[in-house]
Design a protein around this motif. Structure first.
Motif, short mmCIF file in Angstrom:
data_model
loop_
_atom_site.label_atom_id
_atom_site.label_comp_id
_atom_site.label_asym_id
_atom_site.label_seq_id
_atom_site.Cartn_x
_atom_site.Cartn_y
_atom_site.Cartn_z
N LYS A 1 0.82 -1.32 0.05
CA LYS A 1 -0.20 0.21 -0.12
C LYS A 1 1.12 1.30 -0.11
O LYS A 1 0.31 2.19 -0.41
N GLN A 2 2.16 1.17 0.29
CA GLN A 2 2.94 2.36 0.32
C GLN A 2 3.23 2.70 -1.15
O GLN A 2 3.55 4.02 -1.29
N ASN A 3 3.27 1.86 -2.11
CA ASN A 3 3.46 2.25 -3.37
C ASN A 3 1.93 2.60 -3.97
O ASN A 3 1.75 3.07 -5.06
N GLY A 4 0.79 2.04 -3.48
CA GLY A 4 -0.52 2.22 -4.03
C GLY A 4 -0.87 1.61 -5.32
O GLY A 4 -1.58 2.13 -5.72
N SER A 5 -0.01 0.70 -5.51
CA SER A 5 -0.16 0.02 -6.83
C SER A 5 -1.41 -0.75 -7.06
O SER A 5 -1.51 -1.68 -6.29
N GLY A 6 -2.00 -0.36 -8.14
CA GLY A 6 -3.13 -1.17 -8.62
C GLY A 6 -2.98 -1.97 -9.91
O GLY A 6 -3.45 -1.60 -10.94
N VAL A 7 -2.05 -2.98 -9.54
CA VAL A 7 -1.32 -3.61 -10.92
C VAL A 7 -2.17 -4.44 -11.42
O VAL A 7 -1.95 -5.11 -12.86
N HIS A 8 -3.00 -5.11 -10.97
CA HIS A 8 -4.08 -6.13 -11.51
C HIS A 8 -5.19 -5.33 -12.41
O HIS A 8 -5.83 -4.50 -11.89
N THR A 9 -5.41 -5.82 -13.52
CA THR A 9 -6.18 -5.13 -14.42
C THR A 9 -7.72 -5.00 -13.85
O THR A 9 -8.33 -4.07 -14.63
N PRO A 10 -8.25 -5.93 -13.13
CA PRO A 10 -9.59 -5.65 -12.82
C PRO A 10 -9.66 -4.42 -11.62
O PRO A 10 -10.62 -3.72 -11.46
N LEU A 11 -8.46 -4.11 -11.31
CA LEU A 11 -8.41 -3.02 -10.33
C LEU A 11 -8.16 -1.52 -11.12
O LEU A 11 -8.79 -0.59 -10.83
N ALA A 12 -7.50 -1.82 -12.36
CA ALA A 12 -7.39 -0.75 -13.21
C ALA A 12 -8.57 -0.07 -13.92
O ALA A 12 -8.82 0.89 -13.99
N ASP A 13 -9.38 -1.45 -14.06
CA ASP A 13 -10.69 -0.82 -14.65
C ASP A 13 -11.85 -2.16 -14.11
O ASP A 13 -12.21 -2.93 -14.81
N PRO A 14 -12.53 -1.61 -12.97
CA PRO A 14 -13.35 -2.58 -12.39
C PRO A 14 -14.71 -2.81 -13.16
O PRO A 14 -15.12 -4.02 -13.17
N THR A 15 -14.64 -1.63 -14.24
CA THR A 15 -15.92 -1.90 -15.14
C THR A 15 -15.75 -2.82 -16.39
O THR A 15 -16.70 -3.27 -17.13
N GLY A 16 -14.52 -3.21 -16.59
CA GLY A 16 -13.94 -3.87 -17.64
C GLY A 16 -14.42 -3.36 -18.96
O GLY A 16 -14.22 -4.10 -20.14
N ARG A 17 -14.32 -2.05 -19.23
CA ARG A 17 -14.65 -1.53 -20.51
C ARG A 17 -13.25 -1.58 -21.31
O ARG A 17 -13.24 -1.27 -22.52
N LEU A 18 -12.21 -1.54 -20.42
CA LEU A 18 -10.73 -1.49 -21.11
C LEU A 18 -10.11 -2.82 -21.25
O LEU A 18 -10.31 -3.57 -20.28
N ASP A 19 -9.54 -2.97 -22.31
CA ASP A 19 -8.74 -4.33 -22.51
C ASP A 19 -7.41 -4.14 -22.32
O ASP A 19 -6.47 -3.61 -22.96
N PHE A 20 -6.69 -4.23 -20.86
CA PHE A 20 -5.39 -4.18 -20.81
C PHE A 20 -4.32 -5.20 -20.97
O PHE A 20 -4.84 -6.25 -20.94
N THR A 21 -3.21 -4.88 -21.44
CA THR A 21 -2.24 -5.55 -21.47
C THR A 21 -1.19 -5.50 -20.43
O THR A 21 -0.68 -4.17 -20.33
N HIS A 22 -0.65 -6.42 -19.99
CA HIS A 22 0.33 -6.07 -18.68
C HIS A 22 1.72 -6.66 -19.16
O HIS A 22 1.84 -7.48 -19.83
N ARG A 23 2.52 -5.77 -18.42
CA ARG A 23 3.99 -5.98 -18.79
C ARG A 23 4.86 -5.55 -17.47
O ARG A 23 4.38 -4.68 -16.87
N ARG A 24 5.93 -6.42 -17.32
CA ARG A 24 6.68 -5.92 -16.22
C ARG A 24 8.18 -5.63 -16.72
O ARG A 24 8.65 -6.21 -17.43
#
Length: 260
Positions: free
Chosen positions: A173-196
């Protein structure tokens, strides 16, 4: 251990950075070139010559790198302290005041909309529609976070000490990262691609301590509690790094979605 009956609100944490803008600018890590290579690859077009809105720009760490890639950048930042520091650092880059929940931009005006360490401060019920409004068709929404590489033993141990001292559930939580795509867009309107993207930097102990204490979990604590932790942590670090140079390792969590 410091605990409170009522944790600081999301808004209080979001605004806590303004009083520490200079500390943030001087000590926070930057981002590796490979991150911007990945953004261009996932977006399918280059940053050079692109119209980019960097939202939650803060002191301009990411904005400066986007500008250096040849992008035509406009920065958006709500905080007084952060905006003042930004203007000192990047006086020639346009800066407007606003948030991702109500972008001060016209429709279909951006090739890229970027959030570095900032998307988690938005209300996605507002920021997702705003992103879709502002991006041109085929434009890219790019969100990223520098996260500590907790597979490195000393980093995991420090994370646990922070968790225990401040009585928080998870040190991520100190970084506050919302790296999982459902957290990035809970509505599911966006189709995210994830990269590290993994990278590291070597810094003096004092720089490392100033870096971690610029995170909101520290900024909302009382000064005595923070100073107690930092004093104890310095001793831990000097045991692990006797030469006084800390090797910080990060994993940048990147998600990119294209506007329809």
């Amino acid at each position: 251990m410091t605990t409170s009956s009522k944790p600081p609100s999301h808004t209080v944490r979001a605004h806590s950075f303004n009083a520490a803008a200079a500390q943030y600018a001087e000590n926070r890590p930057s981002y590796p070139p490979a991150l911007f290579d990945a953004i261009e690859e996932l977006a399918g077009h280059p940053l050079a010559g692109a119209r980019v809105a960097d939202v939650g720009a803060g002191t301009g760490i990411a904005t400066a790198l986007l500008h250096a890639r040849g992008a035509e950048v406009i920065a958006i930042e709500p905080g007084d302290g952060m905006a003042a520091q930004f203007r000192r650092t990047l006086p020639d880059v346009p800066l407007v005041r606003g948030t991702g929940d109500a972008l001060p931009l016209t429709d279909n005006c951006a090739d890229f909309l970027t959030y570095a360490q900032a998307w988690h401060w938005t209300d996605t019920t507002k920021s997702v529609p705003e992103a879709l409004r502002v991006l041109r068709p085929g434009g890219a929404l790019a969100l990223w976070w520098n996260t500590s590489a907790v597979d490195v033993p000393w980093i995991a141990e420090q994370a646990e000490r922070i968790r225990i001292h401040f009585g928080i559930d998870r040190v991520v939580k100190q970084n506050g990262s919302g790296v999982h795509t459902p957290l990035a867009d809970p509505t599911g309107r966006l189709d995210f691609t994830h990269r590290r993207v993994r990278w590291s930097r070597s810094v003096p102990v004092d720089t490392h301590l100033a870096n971690i204490s610029s995170h909101s979990v520290f900024l909302v604590q009382d000064e005595q509690s923070t100073n107690t932790f930092l004093t104890e942590e310095r001793n831990h670090l000097l045991t692990a790094f006797p030469d006084g140079t800390v090797e910080e390792t990060y994993v940048v969590e990147l998600v990119v979605a294209l506007a329809p």
